[in-house]
Design an enzyme around this catalytic site. Structure first.
Site, mmCIF file in Angstrom:
data_model
loop_
_atom_site.group_PDB
_atom_site.id
_atom_site.type_symbol
_atom_site.label_atom_id
_atom_site.label_comp_id
_atom_site.label_asym_id
_atom_site.label_seq_id
_atom_site.Cartn_x
_atom_site.Cartn_y
_atom_site.Cartn_z
ATOM 1 N N THR A 117 0.813 -1.223 0.000
ATOM 2 C CA THR A 117 0.000 0.000 0.000
ATOM 3 C C THR A 117 0.846 1.271 0.000
ATOM 4 O O THR A 117 2.052 1.233 0.252
ATOM 5 C CB THR A 117 -0.913 0.055 1.250
ATOM 6 O OG1 THR A 117 -0.079 0.194 2.404
ATOM 7 C CG2 THR A 117 -1.761 -1.198 1.366
ATOM 8 N N CYS A 118 0.159 2.402 -0.231
ATOM 9 C CA CYS A 118 0.816 3.712 -0.282
ATOM 10 C C CYS A 118 0.900 4.317 1.108
ATOM 11 O O CYS A 118 0.534 5.484 1.312
ATOM 12 C CB CYS A 118 0.048 4.647 -1.200
ATOM 13 S SG CYS A 118 -0.142 3.971 -2.839
ATOM 14 N N ASP A 119 1.342 3.540 2.084
ATOM 15 C CA ASP A 119 1.449 4.037 3.447
ATOM 16 C C ASP A 119 2.746 3.513 4.028
ATOM 17 O O ASP A 119 3.034 2.319 3.928
ATOM 18 C CB ASP A 119 0.252 3.534 4.273
ATOM 19 C CG ASP A 119 0.184 4.215 5.625
ATOM 20 O OD1 ASP A 119 1.224 4.259 6.322
ATOM 21 O OD2 ASP A 119 -0.891 4.680 6.000
ATOM 22 N N ASN A 121 -6.645 1.050 0.234
ATOM 23 C CA ASN A 121 -6.100 1.238 -1.123
ATOM 24 C C ASN A 121 -6.817 0.358 -2.149
ATOM 25 O O ASN A 121 -6.286 0.086 -3.227
ATOM 26 C CB ASN A 121 -4.590 0.892 -1.179
ATOM 27 C CG ASN A 121 -3.695 2.116 -1.042
ATOM 28 O OD1 ASN A 121 -2.485 1.985 -1.032
ATOM 29 N ND2 ASN A 121 -4.251 3.295 -0.928
#
Ligand SMILES: *Cc1c(COP(=O)(O)O)cnc(C)c1O
Length: 400
Positions: free
Chosen positions: A324-326, A364
């Site tokens: 994910t974008c975290d 996401n």
């Protein structure tokens, strides 16, 4: 467990179902249940369904006669829909919505945990006359558990004594005392110390004319991740002995396993989707991560990991991260993986049956692992047979 053999089967399953995938084995859960109930004298097992509430697991444990520890209306509804009697449930969360208490009571749940005055008032109002037990905290043991539960839950022995009396004066029926030594606890002596504290509450209550005869030892029993663990039998023996030493005869012992019931009954398979180098760091990204089931890696849970087909390759250190974008989505900054791990490889996380899919989000737009059952796969004595059967089945599938 023979990893090479299991990995061979997992590879077939990953091809068939895709990744990420959680493979569960109900035979292991049955074995865990029987081992526990046979090890602890005068015991009732209340499975803490938050660890893994898959319907197949609930059905299997129901058949074996298990009770259930629940934390919310949602969990109660799920059990009721599967035909579990409300008499087999304990509402063990010490932080309940009034409307959930009312729902539980109206549906026949009669046992509740408390650690505060206000919770007692809520239960007296919405579930009058019910059985309650008071949860004590187990201070000073934080370092023995990978996932401590001591600060948010439970209260001091002195306060617990007041709560027993308060509950009694509010028309409730105090039946006992509970504790939880912290999840994935490595030190059996923690159970002994806690049971001794329970005995103080029992004695003081008795002095006030309130007889209690139930001790709820919570969960906390460990499963094998990376560190050595005491066996279930060893911890059970400490519990049995401590109950005899401190509480005496005719005591009902409730145990609430979550992790130790289902943890070793599951393996997670993920695919490597990227390898990159940032300065000195080598990164491996998989299609499963902290938001899709490997949540417990952000605290102290260290899963054993292997890469299918590269079990004997020399390992080196990687940063192992999710998709994910975290930036929280990193499992381990110091994972040891085969040095040639790369895109397309299958990464296996062992003993991931507990607290994985339950934490899985859709963050996401990425789905959490699909859950499938391969009963017998992870059971030691059946392994050869199970693998043979599963390979035969999947060959049939391949030919279609
Ligand atoms: C989570 C929980 C359990 C299960 O704990 P494990 O360490 O997973 O065995 C048992 N009892 C209560 C009240 C819980 O909240």
């Amino acid at each position: 467990m023979d990893k090479i053999l299991v990995n061979k089967v997992l590879k077939k399953l990953a091809t068939k179902y895709g990744t990420p995938l959680l493979v569960m084995d109900l035979e292991v859960i049955k074995e865990n249940y029987k081992k526990l109930i046979n090890s602890i004298e005068n015991s009732k097992v209340y499975y803490a369904i938050k660890a893994n509430s898959h319907v197949e697991i609930i059905k299997t444990l129901k058949k074996l006669g298990s009770h259930f520890d629940v934390a919310s209306r949602g969990e109660i509804e799920k059990l009721l829909s599967l035909g579990v009697s409300p008499k087999m449930m304990s509402f063990g969360n010490t932080i309940k919505k009034s409307s959930d208490i009312e729902f539980a009571y109206k549906n026949g749940v009669k046992m509740f945990a408390v650690d505060s005055e206000m919770e007692i008032e809520k239960i007296a109002k919405y579930a009058p006359g019910s059985d309650i037990y008071v949860r004590i905290s187990t201070n000073g043991m934080e370092n023995d558990a990978d996932w401590p539960l001591t600060r948010k839950f439970g209260t001091s022995v002195d306060h617990a004594i007041q709560l027993v009396e308060y509950a009694y004066n509010n028309g409730l029926n105090p039946i006992g005392v509970s504790f939880h030594v912290g999840s994935q606890n490595y030190n059996p002596n923690n159970w002994r110390v806690a049971i001794r504290e329970v005995s103080v509450v029992f004695e003081e209550a008795r002095r006030k004319g309130i007889e209690m005869n139930m001790v709820n030892t919570g969960g906390g029993m460990p499963i094998k991740y990376s560190k050595e663990i005491p066996s279930i039998e060893e911890i059970s023996e400490v519990i049995n002995q401590s109950v005899r030493d401190y509480l005496g005869e005719n005591i009902t012992v409730i145990v609430e396993p979550g992790r130790s019931m289902v943890g070793n009954a599951g393996v997670m398979i993920a695919s490597v989707i990227l390898r990159s180098k940032k300065g000195e760091e080598n990164w491996i990204y998989t299609d499963v991560g902290v938001f899709h089931g490997l949540t417990e890696t952000i605290q102290n849970i260290r899963y054993e990991i292997s890469v299918v087909g590269k079990e004997f390759v020399e390992s080196k250190q990687f940063v192992l991260a999710g998709p994910t974008c975290d930036s929280v989505d990193v499992m381990y900054y110091d994972a040891k993986l085969p040095k040639n791990t790369t895109i397309g490889d299958l990464v296996v996380f062992y003993n991931t049956g507990a607290y994985t899919t339950e934490y899985g989000t859709n963050f996401n737009g990425i789905s959490s692992p699909e859950v499938i059952f391969q009963n017998g796969l992870l059971l030691k004595q059946n392994l050869e047979y199970a693998v043979e059967e599963i390979l035969k089945q999947s060959e049939k599938y391949d030919m279609l």
